[in-house]
Design an enzyme around this catalytic site. Structure first.
Site, PDB file in Angstrom:
ATOM      1  N   LYS A 116      -7.272   2.388  -5.157  1.00  0.00           N
ATOM      2  CA  LYS A 116      -7.372   3.920  -5.310  1.00  0.00           C
ATOM      3  C   LYS A 116      -8.905   3.481  -6.173  1.00  0.00           C
ATOM      4  CE  LYS A 116      -2.737   4.552  -6.375  1.00  0.00           C
ATOM      5  NZ  LYS A 116      -2.130   3.741  -4.759  1.00  0.00           N
TER       6      LYS A 116
HETATM    7  C1  LIG Z   1      -0.890   3.851  -3.957  1.00  0.00           C
HETATM    8  C2  LIG Z   1      -1.048   2.375  -3.123  1.00  0.00           C
HETATM    9  C3  LIG Z   1      -0.281   3.208  -1.647  1.00  0.00           C
HETATM   10  C4  LIG Z   1      -0.608   4.130  -1.603  1.00  0.00           C
HETATM   11  O1  LIG Z   1      -1.322   5.315  -1.613  1.00  0.00           O
HETATM   12  P1  LIG Z   1      -0.857   6.586  -1.146  1.00  0.00           P
HETATM   13  O2  LIG Z   1      -1.758   7.822  -0.660  1.00  0.00           O
HETATM   14  O3  LIG Z   1       0.570   7.189  -2.116  1.00  0.00           O
HETATM   15  O4  LIG Z   1       0.106   7.137   0.489  1.00  0.00           O
HETATM   16  C5  LIG Z   1      -0.707   1.921  -0.800  1.00  0.00           C
HETATM   17  N1  LIG Z   1      -0.890   0.469  -0.785  1.00  0.00           N
HETATM   18  C6  LIG Z   1      -1.095   0.578  -2.357  1.00  0.00           C
HETATM   19  C7  LIG Z   1      -1.533  -0.682  -3.096  1.00  0.00           C
HETATM   20  C8  LIG Z   1      -1.245   1.981  -3.800  1.00  0.00           C
HETATM   21  O5  LIG Z   1      -1.997   1.594  -4.612  1.00  0.00           O
END
Ligand SMILES: *Cc1c(COP(=O)(O)O)cnc(C)c1O
Length: 505
Positions: A116
Site C-alpha cells: 500500500k
Molecule cells: C491490501 C492488501 C492486499 C489486497 O489488495 P487489494 O488492492 O485490496 O486487492 C493484499 N496483500 C496485502 C499485504 C495488503 O495489504
C-alpha cells in the site's frame, strides 16, 4: 484531456483534483477516467530503460492534465514519493524459479513494508500539493485543512500514517481495535512522532471502528467544521499510482531475465485495487497475456467468475472468514465496481449514462439482496479479462514451505504473497508461460503464519533472517496512542481536542 466521472451517474465529468479530494462520489459510486488514455506507439522500446519514477511520471502524465499539475511539479512529486523506498528499483522483480519461469514482484520495500506504500506515499504528497495551492496567501483559520479519519485492522493504517506524516494542513486519525492488530502493526503506527499523526485504540472490534468512521463521515456538522477525508482503497489516485509497477516489472522480466514468452500476472486480491491497476495497464496497451485473481477463502470473485453470481453469501455463510492472509479478508471487493462499469458499458449499455444506470441498478441489488446476477454474455466478457484461483490456509502454508525448501531455497514468502504464488504455480502446471506473482507484504509483518509454515526447518531463523532492524528498534521507541470507548461522540471529542492542540503548536 482526461476528466473523471462516477460509475453510477456517468454524465458529469469533474477534474482529477476533485476526484482525488472527494474520494467517493456523492451518488455512492467510484470515480473512473472518462476514457482510458493510449500509450505512445513506441513505448515498448522508448520506456524499457526508464527508472520507476520516470515511468510513473510518463504514465501519470497521461491521466493528469497539465493544466491541473504542471509537468515540472508532477516530476518533483513523483520523485519525492519514491525516494522513500529502500530499493533503488522501488519494486524489484526476483526470480523464484528459472525452470518454472516464475517471478516475484516485490512491492514491500516502502516505509511500512507493504504494497500500500506504493500508492499512499504518492497520495500523501498529492493531498499536500492541492491543499498548499489552495492556501496560497491564506493565514490561520482561513486555510483549507483536511482531517483524514480511517479504521484499520492492520496494513492500511500504517501505510496511511507514513503517507501523511508531517504533511502541511493535513491531520490523520487512525482507529484500530484494541488488542486485535498484530504487535508489529501497532508499533508501526504508534511510534510515529509527528504532531499531525494520531492513533486511537478503540475498545471494540474492527467493525466497531469502521462504524464509527462511517458515523463521523455522516456527521454533517462535524464534517463542515473539520473537512473529513479518506484515503481508503477506493480513491482513484491509489489505483493510478499502482499502474506503474505492471509496466516496470514487465520491462524488468524481459531485460533482467531475458524472457521472451508472453507474460501473465497473479495478484493476491482483496478489495480488487491491486489487480484493477493491471486491468488499466492492459487496456492502455501493455501486452499482458493473463491476469489471475488469487483469493483466500473469502472468494466472492472466484465464485463470480465460476457462476455469474456476485454474492455476499458463499452458500454456507455471509460472514467474513478470518484467514492467514487478513489483508484480503473481505466480503465484497469495493473496486470491482470499477471493472463492472466497463463490462456494462461494453456489453449492456449503449452510452456512458446508460452504463452508469446499469451500475446503479446492480449496486442497489447488491445492497438490498446481497447479490448481483449477470447473464452469460456479461460473464463471458468478465472471464475474457480475468481468470481466478481460490487458495486455502493449508495451501498457503504449504507453498511458503515449498518455496523455502524447494522452489527457491531459503526465500521466505509472507502469507498474502503465498496466495498469489500458489495460484501462479497451479496455472503454470503443464504450460510454458511466464508468471509474475505480486508480493504484497514483507514476511516479518505476518510472523505467525510464517512461523507456522517454517518453524523447526533447517536454516530457518526468524529473528536473524526475517525481522528487519527497524522492527527490532520499536522496543526502544516512545509509543503515542489515545484510547476511546467504541463511541462516536467520544472519538469526535478526542479528534477536536487533538486538532486544537495541533493548532497551538
Ligand atoms: C491490501 C492488501 C492486499 C489486497 O489488495 P487489494 O488492492 O485490496 O486487492 C493484499 N496483500 C496485502 C499485504 C495488503 O495489504
Amino acid at each position: 484531456m482526461t476528466t473523471y466521472f462516477s460509475t453510477r451517474s456517468s454524465n458529469e465529468p469533474i477534474s482529477f483534483e476533485a476526484a482525488v479530494m472527494k474520494g467517493l462520489a456523492p451518488d455512492g459510486g467510484l470515480y473512473i477516467p472518462t476514457s482510458i488514455p493510449k500509450l505512445p506507439s513506441d513505448f515498448l522500446t522508448k520506456w524499457a530503460d526508464l527508472s520507476f519514477a520516470e515511468l510513473a511520471f510518463e504514465i501519470l502524465s497521461l491521466y493528469i492534465p497539465e493544466s491541473e499539475i504542471s509537468r515540472a511539479d508532477l516530476k518533483e512529486l513523483v520523485t519525492r514519493s519514491y525516494s522513500t523506498f529502500r530499493s533503488d528499483e522501488v519494486t524489484p522483480v526476483v526470480e523464484l524459479s528459472k525452470e518454472k519461469q516464475l517471478y516475484l514482484l516485490e512491492l514491500f520495500h516502502g516505509p511500512t513494508y507493504a504494497f500500500k506504500d506504493v500508492a499512499l506515499q504518492f497520495v500523501g504528497n498529492l493531498f499536500e500539493y492541492f491543499l498548499t495551492r489552495k492556501n496560497v496567501g491564506k493565514e490561520g483559520t482561513d486555510r483549507d485543512t483536511l482531517t483524514v479519519v480511517g479504521a484499520t485492522s492492520g496494513d492500511t493504517g500504517s501505510a496511511a500514517i507514513y503517507g501523511l506524516r508531517g504533511k502541511k494542513d493535513v491531520s490523520v486519525f487512525i482507529l484500530y481495535p484494541t488488542g486485535r492488530v498484530s504487535p508489529i502493526q501497532e508499533d508501526q503506527m504508534t511510534t510515529v512522532s509527528d504532531a499531525n499523526v494520531h492513533t486511537i485504540s478503540v475498545a471494540g472490534t474492527f467493525d466497531d471502528c469502521q462504524d464509527i468512521v462511517k458515523q463521523v463521515f455522516g456527521d454533517a456538522e462535524f464534517n463542515a467544521k473539520h473537512h473529513v477525508g479518506a484515503v481508503n482503497s477506493i480513491n482513484w489516485a491509489r489505483i493510478l499510482a499502482q499502474i506503474t509497477y505492471y509496466f516496470h516489472s514487465f520491462f524488468q522480466v524481459q531485460k533482467k531475465f531475458g524472457t521472451s514468452s508472453a507474460i501473465k500476472y497473479s495478484v493476491p486480491t482483496g478489495n480488487f485495487g491491486d489487480i484493477l491497476a493491471g486491468f488499466y495497464a492492459r487496456r492502455m496497451g501493455l501486452p499482458i497475456q493473463e491476469l489471475t485473481i488469487a483469493t483466500n477463502s473469502n472468494d466472492i470473485l472466484d465464485r463470480f467468475l465460476k457462476t455469474g453470481s456476485y454474492s455476499k453469501s458463499d452458500g454456507a455463510s455471509a460472514e467474513v472468514h478470518a484467514t492467514l492472509s487478513p489483508a484480503m479478508d473481505i466480503l465484497v471487493s469495493s473496486n470491482f465496481e470499477r471493472f463492472l462499469w466497463y463490462v456494462a458499458r461494453e456489453n449492456v449499455a449503449s452510452s456512458d449514462a446508460e452504463a452508469g444506470a446499469t451500475l446503479n441498478k446492480w449496486m442497489q441489488s447488491l445492497k438490498t439482496d446481497g447479490v448481483i446476477t449477470v447473464d452469460a454474455k456479461v460473464l463471458g466478457a468478465a472471464k475474457s479479462e480475468f481468470s481466478s484461483e481460490r487458495v486455502s490456509d493449508e495451501q498457503t502454508l504449504e507453498t511458503i514451505k515449498d518455496v523455502f525448501t524447494n522452489i527457491s531455497k531459503g526465500y521466505i514468502l509472507d502469507p498474502h504473497s503465498s496466495v498469489g504464488v500458489t495460484a501462479a504455480l497451479r496455472k503454470l502446471e503443464g504450460t510454458d508461460s511466464v508468471y509474475i506473482a505480486l508480493s504484497t507484504a514483507h514476511p516479518a509483518k505476518f510472523s505467525d503464519a510464517v512461523d507456522q509454515a517454517l518453524k523447526g526447518l533447517e536454516g530457518y531463523n526468524f529473528e536473524r533472517d526475517v525481522l528487519p532492524q527497524e522492527f527490532k528498534d520499536f522496543a526502544n521507541k516512545d509509543k503515542k496512542k489515545l484510547f476511546s470507548k467504541a463511541d462516536v461522540k467520544e472519538v469526535e471529542s478526542i479528534i477536536e481536542e487533538e486538532l486544537a492542540k495541533e493548532k497551538k503548536q
